[in-house]
Design an enzyme around this catalytic site. Structure first.
Site, PDB file in Angstrom:
ATOM      1  N   THR A  28      30.164  46.400  30.464  1.00  8.56           N
ATOM      2  CA  THR A  28      29.716  47.568  31.224  1.00  8.56           C
ATOM      3  C   THR A  28      30.883  48.163  32.009  1.00  8.56           C
ATOM      4  O   THR A  28      31.736  47.434  32.504  1.00  8.56           O
ATOM      5  CB  THR A  28      28.578  47.141  32.173  1.00  8.56           C
ATOM      6  OG1 THR A  28      27.469  46.704  31.387  1.00  8.56           O
ATOM      7  CG2 THR A  28      28.127  48.300  33.065  1.00  8.56           C
ATOM      8  N   THR A  31      35.878  51.309  30.963  1.00  7.54           N
ATOM      9  CA  THR A  31      36.766  50.770  29.922  1.00  7.54           C
ATOM     10  C   THR A  31      35.934  50.179  28.782  1.00  7.54           C
ATOM     11  O   THR A  31      36.220  50.417  27.605  1.00  7.54           O
ATOM     12  CB  THR A  31      37.727  49.720  30.512  1.00  7.54           C
ATOM     13  OG1 THR A  31      38.156  50.153  31.799  1.00  7.54           O
ATOM     14  CG2 THR A  31      38.937  49.510  29.620  1.00  7.54           C
ATOM     15  N   ASP A  86      37.354  44.259  37.572  1.00  6.55           N
ATOM     16  CA  ASP A  86      37.840  45.025  38.727  1.00  6.55           C
ATOM     17  C   ASP A  86      39.187  44.502  39.215  1.00  6.55           C
ATOM     18  O   ASP A  86      40.022  45.280  39.652  1.00  6.55           O
ATOM     19  CB  ASP A  86      36.791  44.983  39.835  1.00  6.55           C
ATOM     20  CG  ASP A  86      35.455  45.477  39.316  1.00  6.55           C
ATOM     21  OD1 ASP A  86      35.442  46.529  38.656  1.00  6.55           O
ATOM     22  OD2 ASP A  86      34.437  44.793  39.514  1.00  6.55           O
ATOM     23  N   LYS A  97      34.469  40.829  39.078  1.00  8.99           N
ATOM     24  CA  LYS A  97      33.696  41.809  38.331  1.00  8.99           C
ATOM     25  C   LYS A  97      32.482  42.222  39.153  1.00  8.99           C
ATOM     26  O   LYS A  97      32.142  41.562  40.119  1.00  8.99           O
ATOM     27  CB  LYS A  97      33.232  41.227  36.989  1.00  8.99           C
ATOM     28  CG  LYS A  97      34.379  41.117  35.973  1.00  8.99           C
ATOM     29  CD  LYS A  97      33.956  40.517  34.638  1.00  8.99           C
ATOM     30  CE  LYS A  97      32.788  41.180  33.977  1.00  8.99           C
ATOM     31  NZ  LYS A  97      32.963  42.635  33.765  1.00  8.99           N
ATOM     32  N   GLU A 106      26.419  40.267  32.789  1.00 15.35           N
ATOM     33  CA  GLU A 106      27.766  40.063  32.255  1.00 15.35           C
ATOM     34  C   GLU A 106      28.131  38.584  32.251  1.00 15.35           C
ATOM     35  O   GLU A 106      28.735  38.077  31.301  1.00 15.35           O
ATOM     36  CB  GLU A 106      28.800  40.840  33.077  1.00 15.35           C
ATOM     37  CG  GLU A 106      28.711  42.348  32.880  1.00 15.35           C
ATOM     38  CD  GLU A 106      29.599  43.147  33.819  1.00 15.35           C
ATOM     39  OE1 GLU A 106      29.851  44.316  33.516  1.00 15.35           O
ATOM     40  OE2 GLU A 106      30.025  42.624  34.866  1.00 15.35           O
TER      41      GLU A 106
HETATM   42  C1  A5P Z   1      30.598  46.054  35.781  1.00 14.54           C
HETATM   43  O1  A5P Z   1      29.610  45.377  36.452  1.00 14.54           O
HETATM   44  C2  A5P Z   1      31.955  45.553  36.161  1.00 14.54           C
HETATM   45  O2  A5P Z   1      32.050  44.175  36.076  1.00 14.54           O
HETATM   46  C3  A5P Z   1      32.959  46.265  35.297  1.00 14.54           C
HETATM   47  O3  A5P Z   1      33.420  45.416  34.295  1.00 14.54           O
HETATM   48  C4  A5P Z   1      34.040  46.785  36.134  1.00 14.54           C
HETATM   49  O4  A5P Z   1      33.513  47.516  37.211  1.00 14.54           O
HETATM   50  C5  A5P Z   1      35.060  47.592  35.337  1.00 14.54           C
HETATM   51  O5  A5P Z   1      34.723  48.936  35.211  1.00 14.54           O
HETATM   52  P1  A5P Z   1      35.811  50.035  34.831  1.00 14.54           P
HETATM   53  O6  A5P Z   1      36.274  49.689  33.456  1.00 14.54           O
HETATM   54  O7  A5P Z   1      35.052  51.334  34.887  1.00 14.54           O
HETATM   55  O8  A5P Z   1      36.881  49.969  35.870  1.00 14.54           O
END
Ligand code: A5P
Length: 236
Positions: A28, A31, A86, A97, A106
């Site tokens: 999610t 990216t 993150d 994350k 996740e």
């Molecule tokens: C989602 O719950 C997060 O763990 C994402 O993997 C994280 O926020 C990365 O998102 P971006 O790719 O938008 O930075």
């Protein structure tokens, strides 16, 4: 810096790691969405996979991209999960994350996967977790204020996450998120154990010893960092 270019370089390298017949965990975030788009293109060219989504949002995107979906009930074993993060410590591949709010699903999907591949742009790389980002902690709505107090005693500055309308954010599982600022986290394993022991906490965004590979987008290039197989995939 062109973040999107870096994200795309990592996403395309990750999508190339997917092979025919695989059960693929779909992450999610922005990216991971680029990975889903790249996989959708490959599916249109004949790649045969099934995806296990980590959020309702990802399920919708994957469906739009033409990726057939399944569930952990039907496929208890996942070959490869590709997800964003993150923060990433390059030496250990430990992660924070959950900024996207999907950390619980996740972590369940990652824990059921043989390989857990992370895609990030280079701005996510840190020396110590907690450098930029709070640790998202998913909590039961009932009595969340009491849970926040317990988290404060564990050294956090918790903030209740709100949605765009200013009301408490609800995860796919119907929980709230407390974004917990700890500052740089010297002993992430100790903190993870402490968070695991707090009643009302459903899960937290420290993913330690889980990632098997990280692909980092740097301009148009994608750099890959591997972790030894020993001891991996113990969800924490
Ligand atoms: C989602 O719950 C997060 O763990 C994402 O993997 C994280 O926020 C990365 O998102 P971006 O790719 O938008 O930075």
């Amino acid at each position: 810096v062109d973040l999107n270019r870096m994200k795309r370089a990592a996403a395309e390298a990750a999508a190339a790691a997917v092979a025919d017949g695989m059960v693929v965990g779909l992450g999610t975030g922005s990216t991971a969405s680029l990975v889903i788009a790249a996989l959708g293109n490959r599916v249109r060219q004949g790649l045969q996979i099934v995806g296990i989504p980590t959020s309702a949002r990802t399920a919708e995107l994957a469906t739009q991209s033409g990726i057939p979906l399944s569930t952990l009930a039907r496929h208890s074993h996942i070959d490869l999960t590709i997800d964003g993060a993150d923060e990433v410590v390059r030496a250990t591949l430990d992660l924070i994350k959950g900024r996207g709010g999907a950390l619980l699903r996740e972590k369940i999907v990652a824990g059921a996967s043989s390989r857990f591949l992370i895609v990030v742009d280079k701005t996510k790389i840190v020396e110590i977790l907690g450098t930029h980002d709070p640790v998202p902690v998913e909590v039961i709505p009932f009595g969340w204020q009491a849970t926040a107090e317990r988290l404060r005693k564990a050294g956090a500055e918790p903030t209740l996450r709100l949605d765009a309308q200013g009301i408490p954010y609800l995860t796919d599982g119907g929980h709230h998120i407390l974004d917990c600022q700890f500052g740089p986290i010297a002993e992430p394993r100790n903190l993870a154990a402490e968070l695991d022991g707090i009643v009302g906490v459903v899960e937290h965004g420290l993913f330690l010893g889980m990632a098997t590979q990280v692909i980092v987008g740097e301009d148009d290039r994608a750099l890959t960092f591997d972790r030894e197989a020993a001891g991996r995939n113990q969800p924490q």
